[in-house]
Design an enzyme around this catalytic site. Structure first.
Site, PDB file in Angstrom:
ATOM      1  CB  CYS A  48      38.189  10.221  15.402  1.00 47.46           C
ATOM      2  SG  CYS A  48      37.645  11.383  14.123  1.00 47.46           S
ATOM      3  CB  CYS A  51      35.310   8.004  11.960  1.00 48.69           C
ATOM      4  SG  CYS A  51      37.055   7.936  12.433  1.00 48.69           S
ATOM      5  CB  CYS A  97      41.045  10.980  12.164  1.00 46.75           C
ATOM      6  SG  CYS A  97      40.367   9.302  12.308  1.00 46.75           S
ATOM      7  CB  CYS A 100      37.153   9.986   9.114  1.00 46.67           C
ATOM      8  SG  CYS A 100      37.484  11.146  10.454  1.00 46.67           S
ATOM      9  CB  CYS A 120      48.693  20.785  20.485  1.00 45.12           C
ATOM     10  SG  CYS A 120      47.861  22.156  21.228  1.00 45.12           S
TER      11      CYS A 120
END
Length: 132
Positions: A48, A51, A97, A100, A120
């Site tokens: 991510c 984070c 995510c 976060c 995607c």
């Protein structure tokens, strides 16, 4: 999964680029075929961009023809979360995510085996940690 990350919008704006902020925090989408990882084939782990949470292994990345990086499964079941997205007069499954809460993209039931799924993702929501 470790503790969830919570920041104020000001803190997010200080740590993310404008494009990352738009995608991760405002649930935006980058234009197809323009993202950094749309045509990347390097080995590593996609994390991510907000984070650093490990999300996808490059071994699960495939060419979907959609213009966005696509994966058939997350690195771990608890790496991502999903919720229903009913924007734009359609129902889709949004991928977030799990650490976060950042918007990553959407998942569709038209991917390859073994899962049949296509995660995607937006390149702006990812950071590739390349294998050495």
């Amino acid at each position: 999964m470790s503790e969830k990350i919570e920041k104020t919008e000001t803190e997010w704006k200080e740590t993310l680029t404008p494009e990352q902020y738009h995608v991760l925090r405002e649930k935006g989408t980058e234009r197809a075929f323009t993202g950094e990882y749309a045509d990347t084939h390097d080995a590593g782990v996609y994390k991510c961009a907000g984070c650093g949470n490990p999300l996808f292994n490059s071994e699960t990345k495939f060419e979907s023809g959609s213009g966005w990086p696509s994966f058939y499964e997350p690195l771990a079941k608890d790496a991502v979360a999903t919720e229903i997205d009913k924007k734009f007069m359609m129902t889709r499954t949004e991928v977030l995510c799990a650490k976060c809460g950042g918007h990553l993209g959407h998942v569709f039931p038209d991917g390859p085996e073994p899962t049949g799924l296509r995660y995607c993702m937006n390149s702006a929501a990812l950071k590739l940690d390349k294998e050495k």
